[in-house]
Design a protein around this motif. Structure first.
Motif, short mmCIF file in Angstrom:
data_model
loop_
_atom_site.label_atom_id
_atom_site.label_comp_id
_atom_site.label_asym_id
_atom_site.label_seq_id
_atom_site.Cartn_x
_atom_site.Cartn_y
_atom_site.Cartn_z
N VAL A 5 0.84 -1.20 0.00
CA VAL A 5 0.00 0.00 0.00
C VAL A 5 0.89 1.26 0.00
O VAL A 5 1.51 1.57 1.02
N PRO A 6 0.96 1.98 -1.13
CA PRO A 6 1.71 3.24 -1.16
C PRO A 6 0.88 4.36 -0.52
O PRO A 6 -0.30 4.52 -0.82
N VAL A 7 1.51 5.09 0.40
CA VAL A 7 0.80 6.18 1.09
C VAL A 7 1.59 7.48 0.94
O VAL A 7 2.80 7.49 1.06
N MET A 35 -2.10 12.09 5.96
CA MET A 35 -2.09 11.08 4.91
C MET A 35 -3.13 11.47 3.86
O MET A 35 -4.21 11.93 4.20
N ASN A 36 -2.77 11.31 2.58
CA ASN A 36 -3.74 11.54 1.51
C ASN A 36 -5.02 10.76 1.84
O ASN A 36 -4.95 9.56 2.11
N PRO A 37 -6.19 11.43 1.86
CA PRO A 37 -7.42 10.76 2.31
C PRO A 37 -7.71 9.44 1.58
O PRO A 37 -8.22 8.50 2.17
N PHE A 38 -7.39 9.39 0.29
CA PHE A 38 -7.63 8.14 -0.45
C PHE A 38 -6.74 7.01 0.06
O PHE A 38 -7.14 5.84 0.03
N ASP A 39 -5.55 7.37 0.52
CA ASP A 39 -4.61 6.34 0.97
C ASP A 39 -5.06 5.74 2.31
O ASP A 39 -4.79 4.58 2.60
N GLU A 40 -5.76 6.55 3.11
CA GLU A 40 -6.34 5.99 4.35
C GLU A 40 -7.33 4.89 3.99
O GLU A 40 -7.43 3.87 4.67
N SER A 62 6.18 4.81 1.48
CA SER A 62 5.98 6.21 1.19
C SER A 62 7.25 6.80 0.60
O SER A 62 8.35 6.45 1.02
N ILE A 63 7.08 7.66 -0.38
CA ILE A 63 8.20 8.37 -0.98
C ILE A 63 8.03 9.83 -0.58
O ILE A 63 7.01 10.44 -0.91
N GLY A 64 8.98 10.35 0.16
CA GLY A 64 8.82 11.72 0.65
C GLY A 64 9.88 12.05 1.67
O GLY A 64 10.84 11.30 1.86
N GLN A 118 -6.17 9.25 -6.38
CA GLN A 118 -5.63 10.57 -6.69
C GLN A 118 -5.03 11.18 -5.44
O GLN A 118 -5.52 10.95 -4.34
N SER A 119 -3.96 11.95 -5.60
CA SER A 119 -3.43 12.71 -4.47
C SER A 119 -4.16 14.04 -4.45
O SER A 119 -4.34 14.64 -5.51
N ILE A 120 -4.50 14.54 -3.26
CA ILE A 120 -5.28 15.79 -3.23
C ILE A 120 -4.40 17.03 -3.37
O ILE A 120 -4.89 18.14 -3.37
N ASP A 121 -3.09 16.85 -3.51
CA ASP A 121 -2.25 18.03 -3.77
C ASP A 121 -2.03 18.23 -5.27
O ASP A 121 -2.41 19.25 -5.84
N ASP A 122 -1.48 17.21 -5.94
CA ASP A 122 -1.23 17.40 -7.39
C ASP A 122 -2.44 17.04 -8.24
O ASP A 122 -2.48 17.36 -9.43
N ASP A 123 -3.46 16.37 -7.64
CA ASP A 123 -4.66 15.97 -8.37
C ASP A 123 -4.32 15.26 -9.70
O ASP A 123 -5.01 15.43 -10.70
N CYS A 124 -3.27 14.45 -9.70
CA CYS A 124 -2.82 13.84 -10.96
C CYS A 124 -3.65 12.64 -11.41
O CYS A 124 -3.98 12.52 -12.58
N ASN A 125 -3.96 11.75 -10.47
CA ASN A 125 -4.70 10.53 -10.84
C ASN A 125 -3.95 9.72 -11.89
O ASN A 125 -4.47 9.45 -12.98
N GLN A 126 -2.71 9.38 -11.61
CA GLN A 126 -1.86 8.68 -12.59
C GLN A 126 -1.10 7.49 -12.03
O GLN A 126 -0.88 6.52 -12.76
N THR A 127 -0.63 7.59 -10.79
CA THR A 127 0.41 6.67 -10.32
C THR A 127 0.02 5.19 -10.45
O THR A 127 0.81 4.38 -10.92
N GLY A 128 -1.19 4.84 -10.03
CA GLY A 128 -1.60 3.43 -10.07
C GLY A 128 -1.60 2.88 -11.49
O GLY A 128 -1.08 1.78 -11.75
N1 LIG Z 1 5.16 10.09 -2.97
C1 LIG Z 1 4.33 9.04 -2.87
N2 LIG Z 1 4.54 8.07 -1.96
C2 LIG Z 1 3.70 7.02 -1.85
N3 LIG Z 1 2.61 6.85 -2.63
C3 LIG Z 1 2.34 7.79 -3.55
C4 LIG Z 1 3.18 8.93 -3.74
N4 LIG Z 1 2.67 9.67 -4.74
C5 LIG Z 1 1.55 9.02 -5.16
N5 LIG Z 1 1.35 7.89 -4.44
C6 LIG Z 1 0.23 6.92 -4.58
O1 LIG Z 1 -0.42 7.16 -5.81
C7 LIG Z 1 -1.78 7.57 -5.60
C8 LIG Z 1 -2.22 8.51 -6.70
O2 LIG Z 1 -1.42 9.67 -6.73
P1 LIG Z 1 -1.37 10.71 -7.94
O3 LIG Z 1 -1.12 9.92 -9.18
O4 LIG Z 1 -0.25 11.63 -7.58
O5 LIG Z 1 -2.69 11.43 -7.96
C9 LIG Z 1 -1.79 8.10 -4.18
O6 LIG Z 1 -3.08 8.03 -3.61
C10 LIG Z 1 -0.79 7.15 -3.49
O7 LIG Z 1 -1.41 5.92 -3.20
#
Ligand SMILES: Nc1ncnc2c1ncn2[C@@H]1O[C@H](COP(=O)(O)O)[C@@H](O)[C@H]1O
Ligand SMILES: Cc1cc2nc3c(=O)[nH]c(=O)nc-3n(C[C@H](O)[C@H](O)[C@H](O)COP(=O)(O)OP(=O)(O)OC[C@H]3O[C@@H](n4cnc5c(N)ncnc54)[C@H](O)[C@@H]3O)c2cc1C
Lengths: 248, 309
Positions: A5-7, A35-40, A62-64, A118-128
């Motif tokens: 689970v990436p958070v 924590m990003n609300p979706f990650d909870e 987590s990457i950060g 989606q992350s609520i900061d960058d609103d990207c909706n891409q990582t998964g």
């Molecule tokens: N820096 C990070 N560390 C861990 N998980 C991340 C990180 N960035 C994005 N994710 C995961 O990818 C999801 C979608 O993020 P994003 O594509 O940035 O909107 C997040 O809800 C996290 O589960």
């Protein structure tokens, strides 16, 4: 089965965001981070799977910055087993996050990765989705229900027209939507227990991944402000105003 | 320069999002082609060929494309990208599901939900639920972009592009469509409607939502929306949700009823032309963005409003 689970540590969703006057970004000094609300919701889903006996181990990553350790601790207090912090003070774009996660998957061999949609900061909706492509794994995005039946992961997805169900041949990627579950609050004993759970400290260079950004932020500005209009006395006055404005 | 636009459709008709994405692609520049991937989607290809400014339509047919399953779409699109400098899709649930897989395969960083184009490598997009607007320059060779529909007008008709068949990989793929629950309604689609009537938690139940919001929407020929709280409580289906994580709308008229105006809700509707808020709490944040605010109990005000129209 094992779940990863990436958070992500992000600005708390209740904080009123302020743009820096030099337009270089958003002011993150002294603001509450969470924590990003979706990650909870992802962590909660994994913990429920463990409680139901389908999952044996939950690894959070987590990457950060160093403080992202707190985000990992929160997940451990909710019921995850151990954590990995890939420490960096740089902003890491989804493509680089997905590449790092692909390496973690190679090390850990989970059968399922659950991310936020989606992350609520960058609103990207891409990582998964990116991680799915890099691993050549199938994905069930925007999940409002996840069922595991042997090697098949069945995901009900929130789509524009309603709900859609897909069947994935595992190992698979799931990204969660808000209605999947309601995350628990960690109890005090569990918070204490979480302090003893292991967190592995890593750096991006340990994985040989180039995390340099592909996007150059030229500026960040305030959105146009909308002026508050007027209060109307009653329904009749409202109807008159709307007629005068040609809206009805 | 050439741009491939991914068509969003249900095998019968093209969604409004596609025509808006074409406008963005034209603003980006170069030749604009549309990819229609589906099953029995011939009419959609014909419709796409009529959009003004389109060079040609690529039409791919296959069972796996009926619901545009992401894994199949990836197999189809990645090789096609050899001939294109950019992939544009609407920021619909289909677009968002598919495009990041293509971006990862091309090793480029996607630009999500853009609202402006300032040159061939510079894009404008909202972040933090629209509380900040970012201008970014991409250094990647190819661009993968999703487009926010409210920021671009739909391309007009009058085109007569050629339609070309392309072979679609048949799989098998590791993801399969199983079933869907789609609510069919005669109402205008939420993201394309001129008027939207939205209800919030204050409605209190599905019955009251149906009794009060729906007749008002019917009178106005409006689409129905909802806050997340209303959707979570089961008063309205999930695809009604307006906001940061739901649909982004910008109609001529948006009526928010019993909705407090949380930033996540405002993110989805604050670009509407005229906003009306009906709320019994005069301090509710929704009034800060409303052109016309009515402080009233909705259980009295809504029947009166519906009658008055
Ligand atoms: N820096 C990070 N560390 C861990 N998980 C991340 C990180 N960035 C994005 N994710 C995961 O990818 C999801 C979608 O993020 P994003 O594509 O940035 O909107 C997040 O809800 C996290 O589960
Ligand atoms: C990550 C994240 C994403 C989110 N995404 C979204 C999103 O996409 N969309 C969204 O909407 N929310 C979203 N939210 C939730 C958001 O923060 C709010 O909780 C939600 O919008 C509140 O819904 P509401 O206004 O209906 O309810 P409330 O905030 O409870 O407001 C109800 C309002 O009704 C008024 N009222 C009560 N009774 C009456 C009456 N009889 N007559 C008139 N007025 C009355 C009250 O004064 C109050 O202002 C998100 C939250 C998070 C954490």
């Amino acid at each position: 089965m094992k779940v990863l689970v990436p958070v992500k540590r992000v600005i708390d969703y209740n904080v009123k965001v302020r743009v820096k006057s030099d337009q270089s970004g958003v002011d993150l000094a002294n603001v509450k981070m969470s924590m990003n609300p979706f990650d909870e919701i992802s962590v909660e889903e994994a913990v429920r799977m463990k409680e139901a006996g389908t999952v044996t181990e939950i690894v959070v990553v987590s990457i950060g910055p160093q403080q992202a350790q707190e985000t990992i601790r929160t997940s451990l207090a909710m019921g995850a087993d151990r954590g990995i912090l890939i420490k960096t003070d740089d902003a890491v774009e989804p493509l680089a996050v997905a590449k790092l996660l692909a390496k973690v998957v190679a090390d850990e061999s989970p059968q399922l990765v659950i991310l936020g949609k989606q992350s609520i900061d960058d609103d990207c909706n891409q990582t998964g989705q990116m991680l799915g492509a890099l691993l050549d794994w199938p994905q069930g995005t925007f999940a409002s229900e996840v069922k595991i039946d042997g090697d098949t992961v069945s995901v009900t997805r929130e789509v524009d027209g309603g709900l859609q169900t897909v069947a994935l041949e595992g190992p698979a990627i799931v990204t969660v939507d808000l209605r999947l579950n309601e995350p628990r609050y960690a109890s005090l004993p569990n918070i204490m227990k979480a302090k003893k759970k292991p967190i592995d400290m890593k750096e991006p260079s340990d994985y040989g991944v180039d995390i340099s950004p592909r996007l150059d932020i030229l500026k960040v500005t305030e959105p146009p402000v909308r002026e508050a209009g007027e209060k109307v006395e009653d329904v009749a006055a409202l109807v008159a105003k709307l007629k005068a404005a040609g809206a009805i | 320069m050439a741009v491939l636009v991914l068509a969003d459709h249900d095998n019968a008709a093209l969604s409004d999002a596609t025509a808006k994405t074409v406008t963005a692609a034209i603003a980006f520049g170069g030749d604009v082609d549309i990819l229609v991937a589906g099953e029995g989607a011939g009419d959609v290809a014909t419709e796409a060929a009529k959009l003004a400014g389109v060079r040609k339509v690529l039409h791919a047919e296959g069972e796996a494309y009926k619901k545009q399953v992401a894994e199949a779409m990836q197999a189809l699109i990645v090789p096609l990208m050899d001939g294109y400098d950019a992939l544009f899709a609407g920021a619909t649930t289909m677009g968002k599901n598919v495009t990041p897989r293509i971006a990862a395969k091309l090793d480029v960083m996607q630009l999500s939900d853009i609202i402006g184009i300032e040159g061939q490598d510079t894009f404008v997009r909202p972040i933090y639920a629209g509380n900040a607007i970012m201008t970014v320059k991409s250094s990647d060779a190819k661009k993968v972009v999703t487009v926010r529909g409210t920021a671009f007008d739909p391309a007009g008709d009058g085109g007569s592009a050629a339609i070309e068949s392309v072979d679609a990989p048949a799989g098998p793929f590791k993801a399969k469509f199983v079933s869907e629950e789609v609510v069919k309604s005669d109402r205008p689609e939420l993201t394309a409607a001129k008027t939207v009537v939205s209800g919030g938690r204050a409605l209190g139940s599905e019955e009251e939502f149906q009794r009060l919001i729906v007749p008002l929407a019917n009178k106005l020929g409006a689409a129905v929306g909802a806050s997340r709280a209303a959707v979570d409580a089961g008063y309205a289906p999930n695809d009604y949700q307006v906001g940061q994580t739901g649909k982004i709308v910008a109609p001529e008229l948006y009526i928010a009823i019993g909705i407090s105006g949380a930033i996540q809700h405002l993110a989805g509707m604050k670009d509407s032309k005229i906003i009306v808020a009906i709320n019994k709490d005069e301090e509710a944040p929704i009034f800060q963005v409303a052109d016309y605010g009515l402080v009233a109990d909705l259980f009295n005000a809504i029947p009166d409003l519906t009658d008055a129209l």
